[in-house]
Write a protein that holds these residues in place. Structure first.
Motif, PDB file in Angstrom:
ATOM      1  N   MET A   1      67.615 -83.245 -38.444  1.00 35.41           N
ATOM      2  CA  MET A   1      67.037 -81.995 -38.851  1.00 35.41           C
ATOM      3  C   MET A   1      66.589 -81.223 -37.613  1.00 35.41           C
ATOM      4  O   MET A   1      66.596 -81.729 -36.514  1.00 35.41           O
ATOM      5  N   ALA A   2      66.141 -80.026 -37.815  1.00 33.01           N
ATOM      6  CA  ALA A   2      65.722 -79.163 -36.718  1.00 33.01           C
ATOM      7  C   ALA A   2      64.361 -79.602 -36.196  1.00 33.01           C
ATOM      8  O   ALA A   2      63.542 -80.138 -36.930  1.00 33.01           O
ATOM      9  N   LYS A   3      64.160 -79.348 -34.924  1.00 31.00           N
ATOM     10  CA  LYS A   3      62.870 -79.655 -34.309  1.00 31.00           C
ATOM     11  C   LYS A   3      62.197 -78.347 -33.942  1.00 31.00           C
ATOM     12  O   LYS A   3      62.830 -77.426 -33.443  1.00 31.00           O
ATOM     13  N   ILE A   4      60.907 -78.286 -34.208  1.00 33.42           N
ATOM     14  CA  ILE A   4      60.152 -77.065 -33.950  1.00 33.42           C
ATOM     15  C   ILE A   4      58.918 -77.405 -33.129  1.00 33.42           C
ATOM     16  O   ILE A   4      58.500 -78.567 -33.048  1.00 33.42           O
ATOM     17  N   SER A   5      58.322 -76.380 -32.538  1.00 35.92           N
ATOM     18  CA  SER A   5      57.131 -76.586 -31.713  1.00 35.92           C
ATOM     19  C   SER A   5      55.922 -76.889 -32.598  1.00 35.92           C
ATOM     20  O   SER A   5      55.937 -76.672 -33.808  1.00 35.92           O
ATOM     21  N   ILE A   6      54.876 -77.365 -31.957  1.00 37.32           N
ATOM     22  CA  ILE A   6      53.635 -77.680 -32.663  1.00 37.32           C
ATOM     23  C   ILE A   6      53.054 -76.395 -33.283  1.00 37.32           C
ATOM     24  O   ILE A   6      52.596 -76.395 -34.425  1.00 37.32           O
ATOM     25  N   SER A   7      53.096 -75.290 -32.534  1.00 39.93           N
ATOM     26  CA  SER A   7      52.555 -74.025 -33.047  1.00 39.93           C
ATOM     27  C   SER A   7      53.315 -73.565 -34.277  1.00 39.93           C
ATOM     28  O   SER A   7      52.717 -73.119 -35.260  1.00 39.93           O
ATOM     29  N   GLU A   8      54.649 -73.663 -34.231  1.00 36.17           N
ATOM     30  CA  GLU A   8      55.458 -73.243 -35.376  1.00 36.17           C
ATOM     31  C   GLU A   8      55.198 -74.146 -36.572  1.00 36.17           C
ATOM     32  O   GLU A   8      55.096 -73.679 -37.709  1.00 36.17           O
ATOM     33  N   ALA A   9      55.050 -75.434 -36.343  1.00 35.89           N
ATOM     34  CA  ALA A   9      54.751 -76.364 -37.435  1.00 35.89           C
ATOM     35  C   ALA A   9      53.402 -76.026 -38.060  1.00 35.89           C
ATOM     36  O   ALA A   9      53.259 -76.046 -39.285  1.00 35.89           O
ATOM     37  N   THR A  44      61.445 -81.298 -38.503  1.00 37.68           N
ATOM     38  CA  THR A  44      61.068 -80.675 -39.771  1.00 37.68           C
ATOM     39  C   THR A  44      61.059 -81.681 -40.919  1.00 37.68           C
ATOM     40  O   THR A  44      60.333 -81.489 -41.894  1.00 37.68           O
ATOM     41  N   SER A  45      61.824 -82.762 -40.800  1.00 36.89           N
ATOM     42  CA  SER A  45      61.781 -83.788 -41.847  1.00 36.89           C
ATOM     43  C   SER A  45      60.415 -84.473 -41.879  1.00 36.89           C
ATOM     44  O   SER A  45      59.958 -84.916 -42.933  1.00 36.89           O
ATOM     45  N   GLU A  46      59.749 -84.535 -40.740  1.00 36.68           N
ATOM     46  CA  GLU A  46      58.400 -85.093 -40.685  1.00 36.68           C
ATOM     47  C   GLU A  46      57.422 -84.189 -41.446  1.00 36.68           C
ATOM     48  O   GLU A  46      56.531 -84.666 -42.133  1.00 36.68           O
ATOM     49  N   ILE A  47      57.596 -82.896 -41.309  1.00 38.23           N
ATOM     50  CA  ILE A  47      56.726 -81.958 -42.020  1.00 38.23           C
ATOM     51  C   ILE A  47      56.917 -82.112 -43.519  1.00 38.23           C
ATOM     52  O   ILE A  47      55.949 -82.149 -44.280  1.00 38.23           O
ATOM     53  N   VAL A  48      58.166 -82.245 -43.948  1.00 33.89           N
ATOM     54  CA  VAL A  48      58.441 -82.429 -45.378  1.00 33.89           C
ATOM     55  C   VAL A  48      57.879 -83.758 -45.849  1.00 33.89           C
ATOM     56  O   VAL A  48      57.306 -83.860 -46.936  1.00 33.89           O
ATOM     57  N   ARG A  49      57.998 -84.803 -45.024  1.00 33.22           N
ATOM     58  CA  ARG A  49      57.489 -86.122 -45.405  1.00 33.22           C
ATOM     59  C   ARG A  49      55.978 -86.092 -45.596  1.00 33.22           C
ATOM     60  O   ARG A  49      55.442 -86.639 -46.553  1.00 33.22           O
ATOM     61  N   VAL A  50      55.271 -85.422 -44.699  1.00 36.96           N
ATOM     62  CA  VAL A  50      53.819 -85.423 -44.747  1.00 36.96           C
ATOM     63  C   VAL A  50      53.269 -84.389 -45.730  1.00 36.96           C
ATOM     64  O   VAL A  50      52.386 -84.685 -46.529  1.00 36.96           O
ATOM     65  N   PHE A  51      53.797 -83.171 -45.693  1.00 39.16           N
ATOM     66  CA  PHE A  51      53.239 -82.082 -46.481  1.00 39.16           C
ATOM     67  C   PHE A  51      54.015 -81.780 -47.754  1.00 39.16           C
ATOM     68  O   PHE A  51      53.582 -80.984 -48.558  1.00 39.16           O
ATOM     69  N   GLY A  52      55.177 -82.362 -47.928  1.00 37.06           N
ATOM     70  CA  GLY A  52      55.992 -82.062 -49.086  1.00 37.06           C
ATOM     71  C   GLY A  52      56.825 -80.821 -48.835  1.00 37.06           C
ATOM     72  O   GLY A  52      56.684 -80.140 -47.818  1.00 37.06           O
ATOM     73  N   ASP A  53      57.709 -80.515 -49.762  1.00 38.37           N
ATOM     74  CA  ASP A  53      58.619 -79.389 -49.564  1.00 38.37           C
ATOM     75  C   ASP A  53      58.059 -78.082 -50.122  1.00 38.37           C
ATOM     76  O   ASP A  53      58.750 -77.081 -50.174  1.00 38.37           O
TER      77      ASP A  53
END
Length: 128
Positions: A1-9, A44-53
């Motif tokens: 998946m795509a990788k984004i910066s901490i600020s964007e996350a 971004t898969s980490e964001i979905v894993r932690v925060f949901g979609d």
């Protein structure tokens, strides 16, 4: 998946950068990778894993990457065929190992009574 910066996350999940660091990254709930320059980035898969979609963080990012892969390419078909062959080989090896195990168990079961009650077995003086 795509990788984004901490600020964007942080923007995508609706938190401040410091809150994201403090509550999720430092505690280990959210894993962070490093790019070639050493800058932190989050998959971004980490964001979905932690925060949901519910935030829709990955909808646009994954569409870009999945469009490049066509499921019916000859390379993928060859890879699937190779993996199916490997699965067949491993299943055959597993069946052979199970047969060897059964044979060895039968040998052990056959030898066990003879070794415990044979004439050459000496028991300690305190056992009758």
């Amino acid at each position: 998946m795509a990788k984004i910066s901490i600020s964007e996350a942080a923007r995508q999940v609706g938190l401040s950068r410091s809150a994201l660091y403090r509550s999720y990254i430092k505690t280990g709930r959210l894993s962070v990778d490093r790019d070639s320059r050493g800058a932190p980035e989050i998959d971004t898969s980490e964001i979905v894993r932690v925060f949901g979609d519910q935030f829709g963080a990955t909808a646009k990012a994954t569409d870009v990457h999945t469009d490049k892969i066509q499921p019916n390419t000859p390379f993928l078909q060859a890879e699937v065929a190779r993996l199916q062959t490997l699965v067949q080989v491993y299943e055959k090896q597993l069946d052979e190992a199970k047969l060897r195990e059964e044979w060895l168990k039968a040998k052990v079961d056959a030898l066990q009574p003879a070794s415990l009650s044979g004439p050459g077995v000496r028991r300690p003086w305190w056992q009758f």
